[in-house]
Write an enzyme that holds these catalytic residues in place. Structure first.
Site, PDB file in Angstrom:
ATOM      1  N   ARG A   1      15.492  -2.513 -47.879  1.00 34.71           N
ATOM      2  CA  ARG A   1      15.792  -3.798 -47.249  1.00 34.71           C
ATOM      3  C   ARG A   1      14.513  -4.629 -47.296  1.00 34.71           C
ATOM      4  O   ARG A   1      13.425  -4.110 -47.049  1.00 34.71           O
ATOM      5  CB  ARG A   1      16.231  -3.550 -45.811  1.00 34.71           C
ATOM      6  CG  ARG A   1      16.579  -4.779 -44.982  1.00 34.71           C
ATOM      7  CD  ARG A   1      17.012  -4.295 -43.587  1.00 34.71           C
ATOM      8  NE  ARG A   1      17.590  -5.328 -42.742  1.00 34.71           N
ATOM      9  CZ  ARG A   1      16.962  -5.902 -41.715  1.00 34.71           C
ATOM     10  NH1 ARG A   1      15.709  -5.579 -41.418  1.00 34.71           N
ATOM     11  NH2 ARG A   1      17.582  -6.799 -40.968  1.00 34.71           N
TER      12      ARG A   1
ATOM     13  N   GLU B   1      19.350 -11.103 -37.090  1.00 39.39           N
ATOM     14  CA  GLU B   1      19.582 -11.026 -35.636  1.00 39.39           C
ATOM     15  C   GLU B   1      19.976 -12.389 -35.055  1.00 39.39           C
ATOM     16  O   GLU B   1      19.296 -12.938 -34.185  1.00 39.39           O
ATOM     17  CB  GLU B   1      18.353 -10.465 -34.916  1.00 39.39           C
ATOM     18  CG  GLU B   1      18.054  -9.029 -35.275  1.00 39.39           C
ATOM     19  CD  GLU B   1      16.972  -8.386 -34.427  1.00 39.39           C
ATOM     20  OE1 GLU B   1      16.983  -7.157 -34.266  1.00 39.39           O
ATOM     21  OE2 GLU B   1      16.083  -9.112 -33.922  1.00 39.39           O
TER      22      GLU B   1
ATOM     23  N   GLU C   1      18.658  -1.791 -38.491  1.00 37.80           N
ATOM     24  CA  GLU C   1      17.290  -1.629 -37.997  1.00 37.80           C
ATOM     25  C   GLU C   1      17.319  -0.580 -36.901  1.00 37.80           C
ATOM     26  O   GLU C   1      18.111  -0.675 -35.964  1.00 37.80           O
ATOM     27  CB  GLU C   1      16.730  -2.929 -37.401  1.00 37.80           C
ATOM     28  CG  GLU C   1      16.494  -4.050 -38.373  1.00 37.80           C
ATOM     29  CD  GLU C   1      15.827  -5.259 -37.693  1.00 37.80           C
ATOM     30  OE1 GLU C   1      15.184  -5.088 -36.632  1.00 37.80           O
ATOM     31  OE2 GLU C   1      15.966  -6.374 -38.222  1.00 37.80           O
TER      32      GLU C   1
END
Length: 332
Positions: free
Chosen positions: A45, A135, A245
């Site tokens: 990522r 996020e 995450e």
């Protein structure tokens, strides 16, 4: 086994320029991508910033890094922040010089996403997953894309999604929406219900729901809460889900928050990292469309706390040697 067994390695070139040389668990020096691959990682990522002051994490940086990942046989997940710096629930600063009205901002976002994806296509780099924002629980591209205007958020996400879909990448990457606090079903439900009820952002615009899941910000972040939340997400919307995450510390002498009760017996050590990551992976695997787990920045040894109150969450020693925990990706 999970389909995507991943690591965010965005900072590797920053570390290499600072003199870090990575070594596998046996002390053999190798480029990080090969150490990751030999430990069971199958995807990396990478965060993309629009115009950072020092160039780190910009598009050129990411294309250079992606070439290395592909040469080592790794899949690629591009994580757009849509900012010149960090984007998270407390920061979603619109890039400098971008429009300040919603119509032009939506077009800018579409064109930026399209152009970025085409850069990867033209470089011959296949992108497997793209998250349209990082996020974005409190929205993106503030102030226009704050949660006091869900319609704007829906418009922006629709534009971003079609920037990916209209690109020259073939096959097309999976498009992901990424929120924090994956253990909190109420938050996920509130957010998706609002965004998807506006009209512009449709179920067909995206493929995956990604969540952050950290143990050191809330005692409520239990494995059971994560399981319940992911199961509810899949039964309500039917998308693939992933923990994109997560971390576990090898050292946490002064935690700011209480750890969740169900992991308080997990040691702060490499063995504890292995145990915790296996536990999170087991939760994701137990969900019908649970497809992946990504460990956040395990090799960023000059920023070992990784933004938390724990002293070290990396999977490498300060001198760059892999801990035994890195091999957990073979077992998830």
């Amino acid at each position: 086994a999970l389909q995507y067994k991943g690591v965010d390695w965005s900072s590797v070139m920053v570390e290499e320029r600072a003199g870090v040389r990575y070594k596998n668990v046996n002390g053999q020096e190798k480029p990080l991508e090969y150490i990751l691959a030999e430990n069971g990682v199958n995807m990396v990522r990478q965060r993309v910033w629009v115009n950072p002051w020092d160039g780190n994490y910009n598009l050129d940086y990411n294309i250079q890094l992606a070439r290395r990942a592909k040469a080592a046989g790794l899949g690629l997940y591009i994580n757009f922040h849509y900012s010149d710096t960090w984007a998270d629930p407390a920061h979603q600063t619109t890039p400098a010089g971008w429009p300040s009205d919603i119509n032009n901002l939506a077009w800018k976002l579409y064109n930026y996403t399209l152009d970025s994806m085409n850069r990867f296509a033209d470089a011959g780099i296949q992108v497997d997953i793209v998250s349209i924002g990082n996020e974005i629980t409190q929205g993106l591209l503030w102030p226009l894309g704050k949660t006091n205007n869900w319609y704007n958020i829906a418009r922006l996400l629709h534009s971003a999604a079609w920037g990916v879909k209209d690109s020259r990448l073939n096959p097309k990457p999976k498009i992901m929406v990424h929120l924090d606090n994956g253990w909190n079903w109420d938050t996920q439900n509130w957010w998706y219900t609002n965004v998807l009820s506006q009209g512009p952002f449709e179920m067909s615009d995206f493929d995956m729901m990604g969540v952050s899941f950290y143990p050191f910000y809330s005692a409520s972040a239990t494995l059971d809460s994560l399981r319940r939340s992911l199961n509810n997400m899949v039964s309500r919307w039917g998308k693939e889900v992933a923990v994109v995450e997560t971390n576990w510390p090898t050292s946490c002498p002064y935690p700011r928050y209480q750890f969740p009760a169900d992991v308080r017996n997990v040691p702060f050590s490499a063995a504890g990292q292995t145990q915790y990551i296996q536990s999170v992976a087991n939760v994701v695997s137990s969900v019908s469309k649970g497809v992946g787990l990504f460990y956040w920045e395990p090799a960023w040894i000059h920023n070992a706390n990784l933004g938390s109150s724990c002293a070290d969450n990396t999977m490498f020693t300060p001198s760059g040697q892999a801990l035994s925990s890195l091999s957990v990706f073979h077992r998830i």
